[in-house]
Design a protein around this motif. Structure first.
Motif, PDB file in Angstrom:
ATOM      1  N   ARG A 256      40.914  24.588 -65.528  1.00  0.00           N
ATOM      2  CA  ARG A 256      40.930  23.765 -64.311  1.00  0.00           C
ATOM      3  C   ARG A 256      39.708  22.864 -64.193  1.00  0.00           C
ATOM      4  NH1 ARG A 256      44.400  26.203 -60.287  1.00  0.00           N
ATOM      5  NH2 ARG A 256      45.637  27.703 -61.426  1.00  0.00           N
ATOM      6  N   ASN A 257      38.843  22.902 -65.185  1.00  0.00           N
ATOM      7  CA  ASN A 257      37.580  22.175 -65.023  1.00  0.00           C
ATOM      8  C   ASN A 257      37.703  20.706 -65.430  1.00  0.00           C
ATOM      9  OD1 ASN A 257      36.650  21.999 -67.950  1.00  0.00           O
ATOM     10  ND2 ASN A 257      37.092  24.170 -67.715  1.00  0.00           N
ATOM     11  N   TRP A 258      36.611  19.990 -65.269  1.00  0.00           N
ATOM     12  CA  TRP A 258      36.609  18.550 -65.550  1.00  0.00           C
ATOM     13  C   TRP A 258      36.719  18.245 -67.043  1.00  0.00           C
ATOM     14  CZ3 TRP A 258      31.602  16.737 -62.521  1.00  0.00           C
ATOM     15  CH2 TRP A 258      31.768  17.006 -61.155  1.00  0.00           C
TER      16      TRP A 258
ATOM     17  N   PHE B 206      32.298  25.755 -69.256  1.00  0.00           N
ATOM     18  CA  PHE B 206      33.299  25.320 -70.241  1.00  0.00           C
ATOM     19  C   PHE B 206      32.584  24.865 -71.522  1.00  0.00           C
ATOM     20  CE2 PHE B 206      35.955  21.718 -71.873  1.00  0.00           C
ATOM     21  CZ  PHE B 206      36.989  22.491 -72.384  1.00  0.00           C
TER      22      PHE B 206
ATOM     23  N   ILE C  21      34.947  28.181 -58.416  1.00  0.00           N
ATOM     24  CA  ILE C  21      33.807  28.263 -59.331  1.00  0.00           C
ATOM     25  C   ILE C  21      32.969  29.478 -58.946  1.00  0.00           C
ATOM     26  CG2 ILE C  21      31.634  27.096 -59.927  1.00  0.00           C
ATOM     27  CD1 ILE C  21      33.115  24.435 -59.323  1.00  0.00           C
TER      28      ILE C  21
ATOM     29  N   GLY D  16      39.316  34.025 -69.915  1.00  0.00           N
ATOM     30  CA  GLY D  16      38.824  32.662 -69.738  1.00  0.00           C
ATOM     31  C   GLY D  16      38.132  32.272 -71.030  1.00  0.00           C
TER      32      GLY D  16
ATOM     33  N   TRP E 222      35.713  36.988 -60.479  1.00  0.00           N
ATOM     34  CA  TRP E 222      35.955  38.371 -60.060  1.00  0.00           C
ATOM     35  C   TRP E 222      34.873  39.327 -60.531  1.00  0.00           C
ATOM     36  CZ3 TRP E 222      39.953  39.120 -56.761  1.00  0.00           C
ATOM     37  CH2 TRP E 222      40.903  38.104 -56.682  1.00  0.00           C
TER      38      TRP E 222
ATOM     39  N   SER F 156      38.888  28.175 -66.542  1.00  0.00           N
ATOM     40  CA  SER F 156      38.777  27.590 -67.883  1.00  0.00           C
ATOM     41  C   SER F 156      39.813  26.517 -68.196  1.00  0.00           C
ATOM     42  CB  SER F 156      38.795  28.694 -68.946  1.00  0.00           C
ATOM     43  OG  SER F 156      37.638  29.489 -68.783  1.00  0.00           O
TER      44      SER F 156
ATOM     45  N   GLY G 193      29.797  26.700 -62.629  1.00  0.00           N
ATOM     46  CA  GLY G 193      30.353  25.346 -62.676  1.00  0.00           C
ATOM     47  C   GLY G 193      30.079  24.576 -63.941  1.00  0.00           C
TER      48      GLY G 193
ATOM     49  N   GLU H 227      43.770  40.623 -69.448  1.00  0.00           N
ATOM     50  CA  GLU H 227      43.771  39.477 -68.530  1.00  0.00           C
ATOM     51  C   GLU H 227      44.791  39.771 -67.420  1.00  0.00           C
ATOM     52  OE1 GLU H 227      42.277  36.447 -67.777  1.00  0.00           O
ATOM     53  OE2 GLU H 227      43.808  36.585 -66.205  1.00  0.00           O
TER      54      GLU H 227
ATOM     55  N   ALA I 203      33.875  39.613 -68.528  1.00  0.00           N
ATOM     56  CA  ALA I 203      33.928  38.148 -68.528  1.00  0.00           C
ATOM     57  C   ALA I 203      34.979  37.727 -67.505  1.00  0.00           C
ATOM     58  CB  ALA I 203      34.276  37.634 -69.929  1.00  0.00           C
TER      59      ALA I 203
ATOM     60  N   ALA J 134      45.673  43.860 -65.463  1.00  0.00           N
ATOM     61  CA  ALA J 134      44.400  43.881 -64.727  1.00  0.00           C
ATOM     62  C   ALA J 134      43.630  45.161 -65.037  1.00  0.00           C
ATOM     63  CB  ALA J 134      44.670  43.797 -63.230  1.00  0.00           C
ATOM     64  N   VAL J 135      42.317  45.002 -65.205  1.00  0.00           N
ATOM     65  CA  VAL J 135      41.451  46.174 -65.323  1.00  0.00           C
ATOM     66  C   VAL J 135      41.044  46.572 -63.913  1.00  0.00           C
ATOM     67  CG1 VAL J 135      39.191  46.984 -66.114  1.00  0.00           C
ATOM     68  CG2 VAL J 135      40.597  45.551 -67.610  1.00  0.00           C
TER      69      VAL J 135
ATOM     70  N   GLY K 196      46.083  37.764 -65.319  1.00  0.00           N
ATOM     71  CA  GLY K 196      47.090  36.712 -65.172  1.00  0.00           C
ATOM     72  C   GLY K 196      47.476  36.162 -66.524  1.00  0.00           C
ATOM     73  N   GLU K 197      47.161  34.875 -66.727  1.00  0.00           N
ATOM     74  CA  GLU K 197      47.483  34.221 -67.997  1.00  0.00           C
ATOM     75  C   GLU K 197      46.185  33.776 -68.674  1.00  0.00           C
ATOM     76  OE1 GLU K 197      50.444  33.973 -69.193  1.00  0.00           O
ATOM     77  OE2 GLU K 197      51.572  34.612 -67.421  1.00  0.00           O
TER      78      GLU K 197
HETATM   79  C1  FAD Z   1      36.841  22.265 -60.649  1.00  0.00           C
HETATM   80  C2  FAD Z   1      35.957  22.746 -61.761  1.00  0.00           C
HETATM   81  C3  FAD Z   1      35.260  21.821 -62.560  1.00  0.00           C
HETATM   82  C4  FAD Z   1      34.452  22.260 -63.602  1.00  0.00           C
HETATM   83  N1  FAD Z   1      33.934  21.370 -64.478  1.00  0.00           N
HETATM   84  C5  FAD Z   1      33.266  21.785 -65.586  1.00  0.00           C
HETATM   85  C6  FAD Z   1      32.866  20.876 -66.596  1.00  0.00           C
HETATM   86  O1  FAD Z   1      33.157  19.690 -66.548  1.00  0.00           O
HETATM   87  N2  FAD Z   1      32.146  21.353 -67.650  1.00  0.00           N
HETATM   88  C7  FAD Z   1      31.831  22.680 -67.777  1.00  0.00           C
HETATM   89  O2  FAD Z   1      31.144  23.029 -68.739  1.00  0.00           O
HETATM   90  N3  FAD Z   1      32.271  23.580 -66.868  1.00  0.00           N
HETATM   91  C8  FAD Z   1      32.992  23.175 -65.783  1.00  0.00           C
HETATM   92  N4  FAD Z   1      33.452  24.075 -64.870  1.00  0.00           N
HETATM   93  C9  FAD Z   1      33.110  25.476 -65.017  1.00  0.00           C
HETATM   94  C10 FAD Z   1      33.917  26.190 -66.078  1.00  0.00           C
HETATM   95  O3  FAD Z   1      35.291  25.933 -65.926  1.00  0.00           O
HETATM   96  C11 FAD Z   1      33.646  27.679 -65.965  1.00  0.00           C
HETATM   97  O4  FAD Z   1      32.240  27.927 -65.938  1.00  0.00           O
HETATM   98  C12 FAD Z   1      34.225  28.464 -67.129  1.00  0.00           C
HETATM   99  O5  FAD Z   1      35.564  28.118 -67.340  1.00  0.00           O
HETATM  100  C13 FAD Z   1      34.110  29.946 -66.816  1.00  0.00           C
HETATM  101  O6  FAD Z   1      34.796  30.652 -67.795  1.00  0.00           O
HETATM  102  P1  FAD Z   1      34.988  32.210 -67.617  1.00  0.00           P
HETATM  103  O7  FAD Z   1      35.694  32.687 -68.831  1.00  0.00           O
HETATM  104  O8  FAD Z   1      33.691  32.845 -67.253  1.00  0.00           O
HETATM  105  O9  FAD Z   1      35.880  32.364 -66.291  1.00  0.00           O
HETATM  106  P2  FAD Z   1      37.439  32.079 -66.001  1.00  0.00           P
HETATM  107  O10 FAD Z   1      37.969  30.938 -66.762  1.00  0.00           O
HETATM  108  O11 FAD Z   1      37.565  32.024 -64.522  1.00  0.00           O
HETATM  109  O12 FAD Z   1      38.132  33.371 -66.564  1.00  0.00           O
HETATM  110  C14 FAD Z   1      37.966  34.652 -66.019  1.00  0.00           C
HETATM  111  C15 FAD Z   1      39.272  35.391 -66.246  1.00  0.00           C
HETATM  112  O13 FAD Z   1      39.081  36.772 -65.960  1.00  0.00           O
HETATM  113  C16 FAD Z   1      40.273  37.277 -65.424  1.00  0.00           C
HETATM  114  N5  FAD Z   1      39.949  38.527 -64.723  1.00  0.00           N
HETATM  115  C17 FAD Z   1      39.038  38.681 -63.743  1.00  0.00           C
HETATM  116  N6  FAD Z   1      38.966  39.963 -63.362  1.00  0.00           N
HETATM  117  C18 FAD Z   1      39.850  40.650 -64.142  1.00  0.00           C
HETATM  118  C19 FAD Z   1      40.236  42.016 -64.222  1.00  0.00           C
HETATM  119  N7  FAD Z   1      39.666  42.940 -63.448  1.00  0.00           N
HETATM  120  N8  FAD Z   1      41.171  42.357 -65.118  1.00  0.00           N
HETATM  121  C20 FAD Z   1      41.742  41.418 -65.935  1.00  0.00           C
HETATM  122  N9  FAD Z   1      41.417  40.102 -65.881  1.00  0.00           N
HETATM  123  C21 FAD Z   1      40.474  39.735 -65.002  1.00  0.00           C
HETATM  124  C22 FAD Z   1      40.744  36.143 -64.510  1.00  0.00           C
HETATM  125  O14 FAD Z   1      42.122  36.248 -64.215  1.00  0.00           O
HETATM  126  C23 FAD Z   1      40.386  34.912 -65.321  1.00  0.00           C
HETATM  127  O15 FAD Z   1      41.471  34.445 -66.092  1.00  0.00           O
HETATM  128  C24 FAD Z   1      34.265  23.668 -63.806  1.00  0.00           C
HETATM  129  C25 FAD Z   1      34.958  24.591 -63.020  1.00  0.00           C
HETATM  130  C26 FAD Z   1      35.819  24.145 -62.024  1.00  0.00           C
HETATM  131  C27 FAD Z   1      36.608  25.151 -61.222  1.00  0.00           C
END
Ligand code: FAD
Length: 426
Positions: free
Chosen positions: A45-47, A383, A353, A13, A204, A43, A380, A34, A200, A171-172, A36-37
């Motif tokens: 799917r957010n606004w 991003f 989220i 993400g 999950w 990351s 939430g 990762e 990160a 996947a880890v 998936g993709e």
């Molecule tokens: C509908 C929505 C609206 C939002 N709007 C905003 C906004 O406007 N502004 C803002 O700042 N934020 C917003 N957010 C929040 C923001 O999108 C997230 O806080 C941010 O993208 C989180 O990033 P991340 O890398 O922590 O998680 P993610 O993007 O969820 O990435 C985590 C990744 O880890 C991978 N993963 C997990 N476990 C494992 C494993 N064991 N092995 C391998 N891979 C694994 C998953 O497949 C995933 O791809 C929104 C979120 C949503 C859903």
């Protein structure tokens, strides 16, 4: 597969990918796993709001620094991220809300972040032709927006260009430790040896950490978003006025609302004590559902084999959006911005989220096991924070000390008696 790296990052993400980018820039050998993709889950799917406004005071310095990075990010990554700096606006209807925002404005000012309370006329100048039901608004002019489907992908390309390796569909299953220190990860394709592992994993992370006996309270909340057809440009200010919207360069809108869904799982029960207060305050906006997810995610809380199955079955969390809510949001958009009367929903999606009880992320290097670094729980709003998180986590790993204070984001706050109260508005 039998590989070795200086750092393994779990999750591509924005948090994991930005971390990999800065680590690779600093000369480290990084492998990102990762399941998936790249940016398959939150990351992309957010606004797309990139805001300092409304943040918990602990997050304001990070977001001010993030804002500086965002301003140069397209140039730095040599990529179009659809960055627009046209401010973030939240309207208010009551004197009580206005007073709350005035208090936040003063706090922001103490950090050196200018924000303004707008009169109705000032608001109308920013969003001409609006029919908002409000008295005024708070506006942070330096805030912006960017396109989530482009940003993490661009960071990943730049990280790869500096030598980072991304393993997708990998996947880890387990973080391995030897004598109290991280020694690598066990993935679905074999082992990667590394003295440092960054978790990160977004939604999950709590499940992953539980396999090490670490308790990270997380609750999944499903948010639905729609993209509309294009209208002539009205305003590029990312706006929250009962519904949230941002108009992109091409005139299309991303629209959403505060109301969200919670699909019940065993984690809802296990984590409920930490979230009871938040739930009581927000219960009007959260609809509970019992569906297949409850059965799909049953075993992983207890056994590593079951967690492995969950991670490979749910390669990309792609829940069904709440169409009823989105149709209502569209009709609200038509009412609040009459110039959008002909726009329609072109596509919609949803994302889970990862909420923390205090709505703050966890950014920390643990002592037990040493070598385990957490960059997760963005509640939430991760991003906008992604780029600075990547930089700070890389500093933590490479220099032993980040350039901004991360005390408020320590993992031990969940067990040291800290009162976990949310102070951010979204
Ligand atoms: C509908 C929505 C609206 C939002 N709007 C905003 C906004 O406007 N502004 C803002 O700042 N934020 C917003 N957010 C929040 C923001 O999108 C997230 O806080 C941010 O993208 C989180 O990033 P991340 O890398 O922590 O998680 P993610 O993007 O969820 O990435 C985590 C990744 O880890 C991978 N993963 C997990 N476990 C494992 C494993 N064991 N092995 C391998 N891979 C694994 C998953 O497949 C995933 O791809 C929104 C979120 C949503 C859903």
């Amino acid at each position: 597969m039998d590989k070795a790296a200086d750092v393994v990052v779990i999750g591509a993400g924005i948090a994991g990918t930005a971390t990999a980018y800065y680590l690779a820039k600093g000369g480290a050998k990084v492998i990102v796993c990762e399941k998936g993709e790249i940016a398959g889950e939150q990351s992309s799917r957010n606004w797309g709001f990139v805001r300092q406004q409304g943040r918990d005071p602990a997050e304001i310095p990070l977001m001010m620094e993030a804002n500086k990075i965002w301003r140069g990010l397209e140039r730095e990554l040599n990529a179009d991220l659809e960055w627009i700096s046209a401010g973030n606006m939240v309207t208010f209807d009551t004197d009580e809300e206005a007073a709350g925002w005035e208090q936040w404005r003063q706090t922001a000012q103490d950090f050196g972040l200018p924000a303004q309370l707008l009169s109705r006329a000032e608001l109308d100048a920013i969003t001409p032709g609006n029919a908002f039901d409000c008295k005024g608004a708070i506006f942070t002019e330096t805030d912006g927006q960017a396109e989530p489907t482009k940003v993490t992908a661009a960071l990943a390309r730049a990280a790869e260009g500096r030598g980072a390796e991304f393993l997708t569909h990998c996947a880890v299953f387990e973080i391995e430790t030897t004598g109290g220190a991280v020694s690598g990860v066990d993935t679905e394709h074999g082992t990667i040896r590394a003295p440092v592992v960054v978790c990160a994993g977004g939604a999950w992370s709590g499940r992953m950490l539980r396999t090490l006996g670490l308790k990270l309270p997380q609750m999944w909340i499903k948010g639905s978003v729609a993209r509309t057809t294009a209208a002539p440009v009205i305003s590029h200010a990312a706006t929250w006025t009962g519904v949230a919207f941002r108009q992109r360069r091409d005139g299309t809108f991303n629209i959403a609302t505060r109301s969200a869904d919670h699909d019940l799982t065993l984690d809802s029960v296990l984590n409920f004590p930490a979230f009871a207060g938040s739930f009581a305050r927000n219960k009007r906006d959260i609809k509970l559902h019992l569906n297949r997810l409850a059965f799909d995610l049953l075993g992983g809380s207890f056994s590593k084999a079951a967690l492995a199955k969950e991670l490979t079955t749910h390669r990309i969390l792609d829940p069904e959006p709440n169409h009823k809510v989105l149709n209502h949001v569209l009709s609200e958009l038509h009412r609040l911005l009459p110039d959008t009367a002909t726009v329609e929903i072109e596509r919609s999606w949803a994302g889970y989220i990862d909420m923390a009880p205090d709505m703050l992320p966890t950014l920390d290097a643990l002592d037990q096991p040493s070598g385990l670094v957490l960059a997760t729980g963005f509640s939430g709003h991760g991003f906008g924070m992604g780029p600075i998180v990547g930089r700070l986590i890389s500093e933590l790993i490479q220099n032993g000390k980040p350039s901004l204070d991360l005390k408020a984001f320590r993992f031990s706050r969940f067990s040291d008696g800290t009162k976990l109260t949310p102070h951010s508005v979204v």
